[in-house]
Design a protein around this motif. Structure first.
Motif, PDB file in Angstrom:
ATOM      1  N   MET A   1       0.842  -1.180   0.000  1.00 40.78           N
ATOM      2  CA  MET A   1       0.000   0.000   0.000  1.00 40.78           C
ATOM      3  C   MET A   1       0.888   1.245   0.000  1.00 40.78           C
ATOM      4  N   PHE A   2       0.581   2.185  -0.848  1.00 46.29           N
ATOM      5  CA  PHE A   2       1.356   3.418  -0.979  1.00 46.29           C
ATOM      6  C   PHE A   2       1.124   4.324   0.220  1.00 46.29           C
ATOM      7  N   THR A   7       8.162   8.442   1.107  1.00 43.39           N
ATOM      8  CA  THR A   7       8.710   8.693  -0.221  1.00 43.39           C
ATOM      9  C   THR A   7      10.006   9.484  -0.080  1.00 43.39           C
ATOM     10  N   TRP A   8      10.746   9.591  -1.163  1.00 45.83           N
ATOM     11  CA  TRP A   8      11.974  10.393  -1.135  1.00 45.83           C
ATOM     12  C   TRP A   8      11.650  11.857  -0.891  1.00 45.83           C
ATOM     13  N   ARG A   9      10.532  12.313  -1.419  1.00 49.28           N
ATOM     14  CA  ARG A   9      10.114  13.705  -1.183  1.00 49.28           C
ATOM     15  C   ARG A   9       9.831  13.940   0.299  1.00 49.28           C
ATOM     16  N   ALA A  10       9.145  12.998   0.949  1.00 51.83           N
ATOM     17  CA  ALA A  10       8.863  13.117   2.374  1.00 51.83           C
ATOM     18  C   ALA A  10      10.159  13.056   3.182  1.00 51.83           C
ATOM     19  N   LYS A  11      11.082  12.213   2.754  1.00 50.99           N
ATOM     20  CA  LYS A  11      12.382  12.127   3.446  1.00 50.99           C
ATOM     21  C   LYS A  11      13.136  13.453   3.325  1.00 50.99           C
ATOM     22  N   LEU A  12      13.092  14.066   2.158  1.00 50.63           N
ATOM     23  CA  LEU A  12      13.733  15.368   1.971  1.00 50.63           C
ATOM     24  C   LEU A  12      13.102  16.412   2.882  1.00 50.63           C
ATOM     25  N   LYS A  13      11.785  16.395   2.993  1.00 48.50           N
ATOM     26  CA  LYS A  13      11.091  17.338   3.883  1.00 48.50           C
ATOM     27  C   LYS A  13      11.527  17.105   5.331  1.00 48.50           C
ATOM     28  N   ARG A  14      11.608  15.841   5.763  1.00 48.22           N
ATOM     29  CA  ARG A  14      12.061  15.545   7.131  1.00 48.22           C
ATOM     30  C   ARG A  14      13.484  16.037   7.338  1.00 48.22           C
ATOM     31  N   ALA A  15      14.322  15.891   6.318  1.00 43.20           N
ATOM     32  CA  ALA A  15      15.711  16.350   6.429  1.00 43.20           C
ATOM     33  C   ALA A  15      15.765  17.870   6.553  1.00 43.20           C
ATOM     34  N   PRO A  40      12.768   6.070   2.841  1.00 37.84           N
ATOM     35  CA  PRO A  40      11.884   5.108   2.203  1.00 37.84           C
ATOM     36  C   PRO A  40      12.612   3.837   1.786  1.00 37.84           C
ATOM     37  N   ASN A  41      13.932   3.834   1.817  1.00 40.25           N
ATOM     38  CA  ASN A  41      14.709   2.627   1.514  1.00 40.25           C
ATOM     39  C   ASN A  41      15.657   2.362   2.673  1.00 40.25           C
TER      40      ASN A  41
END
Length: 87
Positions: A1-2, A7-15, A40-41
Motif C-alpha cells: 500500500m502506498f 517517499t523520497w520527497r517526504a524524506k527530503l522534507k524531514r531532512a 523510504p529505503n
C-alpha cells in the motif's frame, strides 16, 4: 500500500525540517527497531545484532533527521514498531 509519507520527497522534507525542535508532546525512547532507517529505503549504515536489535554504523555522525525522528506526530510513520509516541 502506498504511503505518501514514505517517499523520497517526504524524506527530503524531514531532512529540511530536522533543524526545528522536536515536539514537546513526544514521549518514549528509541528501541532499536530499525524501522526509521528504512524510510523510504534501507539505510546503508543500518546493521542488526544477533538479538534482532538494530544499530547504526555512523551513530555519532548521523544526520539530524535520524537523531530527531519522529520529530512531530505528522512525521511519525513507524507507529507499529517505534518506541516513541505522542500525547
Amino acid at each position: 500500500m502506498f504511503n505518501p509519507k514514505n517517499t523520497w520527497r517526504a524524506k527530503l522534507k524531514r531532512a529540511l525540517t530536522s533543524i526545528l525542535p522536536v515536539a514537546k508532546n513526544r514521549k518514549g525512547r528509541c528501541i532499536n527497531c530499525g524501522a526509521c532507517c528504512r524510510l523510504p529505503n534501507r539505510c546503508p549504515f543500518l546493521r542488526f545484532k544477533k538479538d534482532g536489535k538494530s544499530y547504526c554504523l555512523i551513530y555519532k555522525m548521523r544526520p539530524f533527521s535520524c537523531r530527531k525522528y519522529p520529530r512531530t506526530k505528522d512525521e511519525w510513520i513507524t507507529r507499529e514498531t517505534c518506541g516513541y509516541w505522542f500525547d
